[in-house]
Scaffold this active site. Structure first.
Site, mmCIF file in Angstrom:
data_model
loop_
_atom_site.group_PDB
_atom_site.id
_atom_site.type_symbol
_atom_site.label_atom_id
_atom_site.label_comp_id
_atom_site.label_asym_id
_atom_site.label_seq_id
_atom_site.Cartn_x
_atom_site.Cartn_y
_atom_site.Cartn_z
ATOM 1 N N THR A 15 -45.591 -26.700 -83.374
ATOM 2 C CA THR A 15 -45.319 -27.639 -82.216
ATOM 3 C C THR A 15 -44.424 -28.651 -82.706
ATOM 4 O OG1 THR A 15 -46.684 -26.437 -80.865
ATOM 5 C CG2 THR A 15 -45.731 -28.512 -80.062
ATOM 6 N N SER A 64 -48.833 -21.494 -85.875
ATOM 7 C CA SER A 64 -49.986 -21.604 -86.732
ATOM 8 C C SER A 64 -51.076 -20.546 -85.962
ATOM 9 C CB SER A 64 -50.592 -22.600 -86.585
ATOM 10 O OG SER A 64 -51.306 -22.946 -85.597
ATOM 11 N N ASP A 98 -53.103 -25.176 -83.484
ATOM 12 C CA ASP A 98 -53.990 -24.109 -83.250
ATOM 13 C C ASP A 98 -54.943 -23.695 -84.200
ATOM 14 O OD1 ASP A 98 -53.057 -24.007 -80.724
ATOM 15 O OD2 ASP A 98 -52.036 -22.351 -80.736
HETATM 16 C C1 SIN Z 1 -49.153 -26.112 -81.348
HETATM 17 O O1 SIN Z 1 -48.833 -26.356 -82.508
HETATM 18 O O2 SIN Z 1 -49.862 -27.164 -80.828
HETATM 19 C C2 SIN Z 1 -49.350 -24.735 -81.119
HETATM 20 C C3 SIN Z 1 -48.387 -23.813 -81.830
HETATM 21 C C4 SIN Z 1 -49.022 -23.815 -83.392
HETATM 22 O O3 SIN Z 1 -50.247 -23.830 -83.338
HETATM 23 O O4 SIN Z 1 -48.296 -23.650 -84.305
#
Ligand code: SIN
Length: 326
Positions: A15, A64, A98
């Site tokens: 994110t 992730s 994640d």
């Molecule tokens: C995030 O980063 O909060 C969700 C997406 C990910 O884990 O890549």
């Protein structure tokens, strides 16, 4: 000018590199859209915080939730490459939230002991959000990475410094989504300075599960280890189905202090009988399993209680099985 005091930023997506159609969107966005140079551009004084040069590498570009062994191995190898350079002081890894705690634990287990600091950071809101948290987290991560007391694999998010063993994502949405629960945070990053309340441990501390060189970690064909759970209405069908498909290790997210539904126990015994190791973790969000007073020593034919949450235990079991392959 050649800089001999570099911090390397390794980007993997998440994110922190995510974008949405509108600045008001903090949830409906696509992760892993911006490259590492764009992440750096959002923090104009990052070089000053680093106190030296900044080098960058885009190691991966993924959400992730889709993390896999091949990406982990590639990341670990790039870490080892950069850490070995005399002109590199520390690494910062940008990552999705994640599975961040899993990657942190994996790196803590495989990087050479005594390594320079490796700090993972992330964001809960995409880079396009009105109040994006990624730039501040990246700045804080670099500040932490160059701190004299930083060591091992750390996580910096929402102004807090966590250790790889304790850190867990506990909230799906809040900016301060991470917690080290009863262990507490290692420290806080405030105005570019770390205030430590606990000293971090080095990489590979606390029982490295991977005894060798990361060059020897296979890119694929890791042992198949699944997490199963003990819960109300549980039976052994999931375990038996996994055994029939050739699962090579099981971690049970058990109730409370490692208790198992009586309908699950025979299936776990069948697993052990087939020499499939069974590790018991707790599905509780805090604490670790406590042995009863006077309990007999662990026997190989019994499930093994472990002091890790289920998804970190899964990685440790995979690494143990890989090490046994020789
Ligand atoms: C995030 O980063 O909060 C969700 C997406 C990910 O884990 O890549």
């Amino acid at each position: 000018m050649v800089n001999s005091n570099n911090v390397v930023i390794l980007a993997t997506g998440g994110t922190i590199a995510g974008t949405a159609a509108h600045a008001s969107q903090a949830v409906g966005y696509t992760a892993a859209q911006l490259g590492v140079e764009q992440l750096l551009a959002a923090v104009p004084d990052l070089g000053e915080v680093a106190g030296g040069g900044l080098l960058t590498e885009q190691v991966a570009q993924l959400d992730s939730k889709d993390m896999d062994a091949a990406t982990w191995v590639a990341l670990a190898r790039r870490c080892v490459h950069w850490l070995a350079r005399d002109d590199v002081r520390a690494l910062v890894i940008t990552h999705g939230t994640d599975t961040l705690e899993e990657t942190a634990w994996f790196l803590q287990q495989v990087l050479p002991s005594g390594s320079k600091p490796v700090v993972l950071t992330c964001a809960m809101r995409p880079a396009t959000a009105l109040l994006a948290d990624g730039p501040q987290n990246l700045r804080d991560a670099v500040a932490c990475a160059v701190d004299a007391h930083a060591a091992g694999v750390l996580v910096v998010a929402a102004g807090q410094v966590h250790g790889a063993r304790a850190v867990r994502k506990l909230h799906p949405y809040r900016v301060d989504a991470f917690s080290s629960a009863e262990q507490g945070v290692l420290g806080w990053v405030e105005e570019g300075q770390v205030r430590w309340q606990q000293r971090p441990v080095g990489a590979a501390a606390g029982g490295a599960a991977w005894p060798g060189d990361v060059a020897n970690l296979p890119d694929s064909d890791w042992p198949w280890v699944e997490v199963v759970s003990s819960h109300a209405g549980c039976d052994g069908c999931a375990v038996d189905a996994l055994l029939a498909q050739g699962v090579q290790g099981l971690v049970v997210a058990a109730t409370g202090n490692g208790s198992l539904h009586r309908a699950l126990e025979p299936a776990l015994q069948r697993a052990l009988h087939k020499r499939v190791p069974v590790w018991i973790s707790t599905r509780c969000g805090e604490g670790q399993l406590v042995a009863a007073q006077g309990m007999a020593a662990q026997h190989a034919s019994q499930p093994r209680p472990v002091d890790l949450p289920p998804f970190k235990a899964r990685i440790s079991l995979q690494l143990e099985l890989l090490a046994q392959r020789g």
